[in-house]
Write a protein that holds these residues in place. Sequence first.
Motif, short mmCIF file in Angstrom:
data_model
loop_
_atom_site.label_atom_id
_atom_site.label_comp_id
_atom_site.label_asym_id
_atom_site.label_seq_id
_atom_site.Cartn_x
_atom_site.Cartn_y
_atom_site.Cartn_z
N ASN A 83 0.87 -1.18 0.00
CA ASN A 83 0.00 0.00 0.00
C ASN A 83 0.90 1.23 0.00
N GLN A 90 -8.43 -1.36 1.21
CA GLN A 90 -8.75 -2.76 1.00
C GLN A 90 -8.36 -3.06 -0.44
N TYR A 91 -7.80 -4.23 -0.66
CA TYR A 91 -7.42 -4.59 -2.02
C TYR A 91 -7.84 -6.03 -2.29
N ARG A 92 -7.85 -6.38 -3.56
CA ARG A 92 -8.14 -7.76 -3.94
C ARG A 92 -7.58 -8.04 -5.33
N SER A 139 -11.48 -12.15 -2.19
CA SER A 139 -12.19 -11.19 -1.34
C SER A 139 -11.23 -10.04 -1.00
N TYR A 140 -11.81 -8.92 -0.57
CA TYR A 140 -10.98 -7.78 -0.17
C TYR A 140 -10.17 -8.11 1.08
N ARG A 141 -8.95 -7.56 1.13
CA ARG A 141 -8.05 -7.72 2.28
C ARG A 141 -7.61 -6.33 2.72
N ALA A 142 -7.56 -6.10 4.04
CA ALA A 142 -7.18 -4.80 4.58
C ALA A 142 -5.67 -4.64 4.59
N SER A 144 -2.97 -1.40 5.79
CA SER A 144 -2.78 -0.03 6.25
C SER A 144 -1.72 0.69 5.40
N SER A 178 -10.67 2.04 2.71
CA SER A 178 -11.23 1.20 3.80
C SER A 178 -12.36 1.93 4.47
#
Length: 178
Positions: A83, A90-92, A139-142, A144, A178
Amino acid sequence: MATHHRWALAAVAVAGVSVLSVQQTGALWSDSASLDGTTLTSGSLGIEVGASGATSSAYTFVDLTGPNMMSGDYVQRPLHVLNTGSTAMQYRLESATLDADLPLQLQVTAVSSEAECPASEDAVGDDLYSGSLTDATTSYRALSSGASEILCFRVTMGENPTAGEQGTATFTFQGTQS
């Protein structure tokens, strides 16, 4: 009958005064002030992928190459996701495309280190996707701001590949606030 008309005119005059009174009262209650030195800045989203220490927004995943693969053969390599934005996101893995008619299967696993994505053994981590390469999505993953995560990509040749056929897979990632 004349008395009746005077009463209606008096009611209209009272209504007119009430409207003027409300408008004047509204003006007496308004005020404004300005503050100097206030700066508002929007955050930014940025995602890069690649090898440890060498991420970019247009990465060529050359380590995920398998020459002369036969049914059941696989190649497995880690991919770092970073990031680069100023805010959490959130990314996927949004999609994967293949420019050839090859029966490739894809498995994506989130791992905590490159050692958990060995070239010749199963990955150790959280399975995110397993199926046809061209149907891939996770699925989306958080993640920071400034953080990274390692994904382990495993591509396996399916049954009855066409001899001599080769192709290029393109993986598209999506990041969102997010």
